[in-house]
Motif scaffolding. Structure first.
Motif, mmCIF file in Angstrom:
data_model
loop_
_atom_site.group_PDB
_atom_site.id
_atom_site.type_symbol
_atom_site.label_atom_id
_atom_site.label_comp_id
_atom_site.label_asym_id
_atom_site.label_seq_id
_atom_site.Cartn_x
_atom_site.Cartn_y
_atom_site.Cartn_z
ATOM 1 N N ASN A 48 0.823 -1.207 0.000
ATOM 2 C CA ASN A 48 0.000 0.000 0.000
ATOM 3 C C ASN A 48 0.862 1.263 0.000
ATOM 4 O O ASN A 48 0.536 2.243 -0.663
ATOM 5 C CB ASN A 48 -0.924 0.014 1.213
ATOM 6 N N ILE A 49 1.941 1.253 0.732
ATOM 7 C CA ILE A 49 2.838 2.415 0.789
ATOM 8 C C ILE A 49 3.475 2.649 -0.573
ATOM 9 O O ILE A 49 3.558 3.791 -1.052
ATOM 10 C CB ILE A 49 3.900 2.227 1.895
ATOM 11 N N ILE A 50 3.933 1.587 -1.209
ATOM 12 C CA ILE A 50 4.549 1.711 -2.535
ATOM 13 C C ILE A 50 3.516 2.225 -3.536
ATOM 14 O O ILE A 50 3.817 3.081 -4.373
ATOM 15 C CB ILE A 50 5.162 0.363 -2.975
ATOM 16 N N THR A 51 2.287 1.752 -3.451
ATOM 17 C CA THR A 51 1.225 2.211 -4.350
ATOM 18 C C THR A 51 0.957 3.703 -4.150
ATOM 19 O O THR A 51 0.785 4.445 -5.131
ATOM 20 C CB THR A 51 -0.071 1.409 -4.096
ATOM 21 N N ILE A 52 0.939 4.162 -2.918
ATOM 22 C CA ILE A 52 0.715 5.579 -2.640
ATOM 23 C C ILE A 52 1.860 6.424 -3.190
ATOM 24 O O ILE A 52 1.638 7.462 -3.822
ATOM 25 C CB ILE A 52 0.532 5.807 -1.122
ATOM 26 N N ILE A 53 3.088 5.994 -2.995
ATOM 27 C CA ILE A 53 4.245 6.746 -3.485
ATOM 28 C C ILE A 53 4.228 6.832 -5.005
ATOM 29 O O ILE A 53 4.432 7.900 -5.589
ATOM 30 C CB ILE A 53 5.559 6.120 -2.964
ATOM 31 N N VAL A 54 3.970 5.729 -5.682
ATOM 32 C CA VAL A 54 3.926 5.719 -7.141
ATOM 33 C C VAL A 54 2.791 6.606 -7.641
ATOM 34 O O VAL A 54 2.958 7.372 -8.601
ATOM 35 C CB VAL A 54 3.789 4.268 -7.675
ATOM 36 N N SER A 55 1.647 6.555 -6.974
ATOM 37 C CA SER A 55 0.513 7.392 -7.373
ATOM 38 C C SER A 55 0.829 8.875 -7.220
ATOM 39 O O SER A 55 0.482 9.689 -8.081
ATOM 40 C CB SER A 55 -0.714 7.050 -6.531
ATOM 41 N N VAL A 56 1.495 9.253 -6.141
ATOM 42 C CA VAL A 56 1.845 10.655 -5.927
ATOM 43 C C VAL A 56 2.846 11.123 -6.980
ATOM 44 O O VAL A 56 2.724 12.236 -7.516
ATOM 45 C CB VAL A 56 2.399 10.865 -4.495
ATOM 46 N N VAL A 57 3.825 10.303 -7.319
ATOM 47 C CA VAL A 57 4.813 10.667 -8.334
ATOM 48 C C VAL A 57 4.127 10.853 -9.688
ATOM 49 O O VAL A 57 4.388 11.828 -10.403
ATOM 50 C CB VAL A 57 5.933 9.604 -8.421
ATOM 51 N N ILE A 58 3.250 9.956 -10.058
ATOM 52 C CA ILE A 58 2.528 10.079 -11.331
ATOM 53 C C ILE A 58 1.664 11.331 -11.328
ATOM 54 O O ILE A 58 1.609 12.056 -12.323
ATOM 55 C CB ILE A 58 1.693 8.809 -11.597
#
Length: 70
Positions: free
Chosen positions: A5-15
């Protein structure tokens, strides 16, 4: 929270940040004093001759400099 979930949030914020930056770049052109060159597309008069189009494209070589040895 799980690691996934943390990795998904980080990737979403970068995109999201990249998408906003690209939108800003295309919707808000740079200011005049930013020293950034940009081209505003507009229709070219089709009645121009080839020499005038070369001038517009910057294909003209300037030989006006004085190159005589002293």
């Amino acid at each position: 929270m799980k690691r996934k979930n943390i990795i998904t949030i980080i990737v979403s914020v970068v995109i999201f940040v990249l998408a906003v930056a690209l939108l800003y770049r295309y919707l808000a052109p740079p200011t005049k004093d930013s020293n950034i060159k940009y081209t505003v597309p507009h229709p070219v008069n089709p009645n121009f001759n080839a020499d005038q189009l070369k001038v517009l494209n910057g294909d003209v070589v300037d030989y006006s400099q004085n190159i005589k040895p002293q």
